[in-house]
Scaffold this motif. Structure first.
Motif, PDB file in Angstrom:
ATOM      1  N   ARG A  24       0.868  -1.179   0.000  1.00  0.00           N
ATOM      2  CA  ARG A  24       0.000   0.000   0.000  1.00  0.00           C
ATOM      3  C   ARG A  24       0.909   1.235   0.000  1.00  0.00           C
ATOM      4  NH1 ARG A  24      -5.016  -2.100   0.984  1.00  0.00           N
ATOM      5  NH2 ARG A  24      -5.106  -4.008   2.247  1.00  0.00           N
ATOM      6  N   ASN A  25       1.120   1.803  -1.175  1.00  0.00           N
ATOM      7  CA  ASN A  25       2.153   2.837  -1.277  1.00  0.00           C
ATOM      8  C   ASN A  25       1.787   4.127  -0.542  1.00  0.00           C
ATOM      9  OD1 ASN A  25       0.338   4.075  -3.034  1.00  0.00           O
ATOM     10  ND2 ASN A  25       1.556   3.711  -4.866  1.00  0.00           N
ATOM     11  N   MET A  26       0.498   4.349  -0.269  1.00  0.00           N
ATOM     12  CA  MET A  26       0.129   5.570   0.444  1.00  0.00           C
ATOM     13  C   MET A  26       0.490   5.503   1.928  1.00  0.00           C
ATOM     14  SD  MET A  26      -3.346   6.991  -1.379  1.00  0.00           S
ATOM     15  CE  MET A  26      -4.373   5.573  -1.025  1.00  0.00           C
ATOM     16  N   LEU A  27       0.914   4.321   2.395  1.00  0.00           N
ATOM     17  CA  LEU A  27       1.366   4.166   3.774  1.00  0.00           C
ATOM     18  C   LEU A  27       2.884   4.195   3.884  1.00  0.00           C
ATOM     19  CD1 LEU A  27      -1.033   1.293   4.958  1.00  0.00           C
ATOM     20  CD2 LEU A  27      -1.370   3.774   5.115  1.00  0.00           C
ATOM     21  N   LEU A  28       3.567   4.353   2.743  1.00  0.00           N
ATOM     22  CA  LEU A  28       5.025   4.303   2.728  1.00  0.00           C
ATOM     23  C   LEU A  28       5.637   5.696   2.738  1.00  0.00           C
ATOM     24  CD1 LEU A  28       5.567   1.601  -0.062  1.00  0.00           C
ATOM     25  CD2 LEU A  28       5.655   1.255   2.415  1.00  0.00           C
ATOM     26  N   ALA A  29       6.839   5.790   3.296  1.00  0.00           N
ATOM     27  CA  ALA A  29       7.633   7.001   3.125  1.00  0.00           C
ATOM     28  C   ALA A  29       8.074   7.077   1.665  1.00  0.00           C
ATOM     29  CB  ALA A  29       8.845   6.964   4.048  1.00  0.00           C
TER      30      ALA A  29
END
Length: 306
Positions: A124-129
């Motif tokens: 889930r890229n929206m949870l990644l830095a």
């Protein structure tokens, strides 16, 4: 919490800034597609396989076997179906899926299909830095290139998520198109903070995706709510409208979802319906993006305006 500014308290510069960060630019539809066709048809498959449960930390055999079905049973059927109609497709593959099934991604390329980036483990890229998102996307790109011998040119973000850093990362990796956003039915150029990027968007839509209609989670809310043959009506109508408008018909499918016996019948009938029309150009997403991208350097009269 009480001091936090609420959206209804934003000034105009703030809400305009959010809306304008990533925006749809010029619509990029040629007057005629290659071979003089009046419609482009881009079929795609997200070969997620075991990565969905793995991403969520689910390591028990049950959900993993559901994903394994996509690789073991569904993909061979799908490849045979595409070969029956001589139709190319695009397969967006998480790198972990490719590492688990290297022969599969090799078979995509051997059959003339495209392999595109689809994250590392369907994260889930929206949870990644931003740095982590860049590292995973870069690692995914290089893994697919190593396994297939072909460097991918396009990306579909996992779950179609788009963080504040995603567009910049796409540009840094030298990818020429994305297929994760939904601002149009037709290809368009992505604009970042008012500046054209040269990156083509091939828009997706939940209407043209099998998962919302057919997904099943034993302990979750999702349940199949649409009989498979009803999908034929929806997707046939979508194609017929694209044909009438001389545009693009794009479809997103998942082997572990569409690849079951009673569901693949629907895809076969849909392709037969499409192939029964004259002036149809079946193409990979990369090929459609190439046609669209060529219009960026042309005069506005050469493309169809929204």
């Amino acid at each position: 919490m009480r001091d936090e500014v609420q959206p209804w308290q934003w000034d105009e510069a703030t809400w305009r800034g959010h809306v304008g960060r990533v925006r749809a630019g010029d619509r990029l539809v040629p007057r005629r597609w290659p071979t003089g066709a009046r419609v482009a048809v881009a079929l795609s498959f997200d070969s997620d396989h075991e990565t969905i449960p793995l991403r969520d930390g689910e390591t028990r055999p049950g959900r993993l076997s559901q994903g394994e079905y996509g690789a073991r049973a569904a993909v061979p059927r799908i490849l045979r179906l595409l070969a029956d109609f001589d139709v190319p497709a695009s397969f967006f593959v998480p790198a972990v899926s490719a590492l688990l099934h290297p022969g599969e991604v090799e078979s995509y390329v051997a059959a003339g299909h495209e392999v595109g980036v689809h994250g590392w483990i369907h994260e889930r890229n929206m949870l990644l830095a931003p740095d982590d998102e860049l590292e995973l996307a870069s690692r995914s790109l290089h893994t697919l290139e190593r396994l297939t011998g072909v460097r991918p040119v396009g990306i579909r973000t996992p779950s179609w998520d788009f963080s504040d850093a995603t567009l910049r990362i796409i540009g840094e990796l030298g990818l020429t198109y994305d297929s994760s956003l939904m601002a149009d039915d037709e290809p368009y150029e992505l604009v970042e903070n008012g500046r054209p990027t040269g990156i083509v968007e091939l828009p997706v839509e939940w209407i043209r995706d099998d998962a919302p209609y057919l997904t099943m989670e034993r302990y979750g809310a999702p349940r199949p709510y649409t009989p498979p043959r009803e999908l034929l009506t929806i997707w046939r109508d979508e194609f017929d409208a694209a044909y009438a408008e001389r545009g693009l018909f794009q479809l997103t499918l998942h082997p572990h979802v569409i690849g079951h016996r009673s569901r693949l019948v629907v895809l076969r009938e849909l392709i037969a319906h499409i192939a029964g029309h004259s002036g149809v150009w079946f193409a990979t997403h990369a090929e459609v993006a190439e046609q669209a991208r060529a219009l960026i350097t042309r005069t506005p009269a050469d493309s169809v305006s929204p």
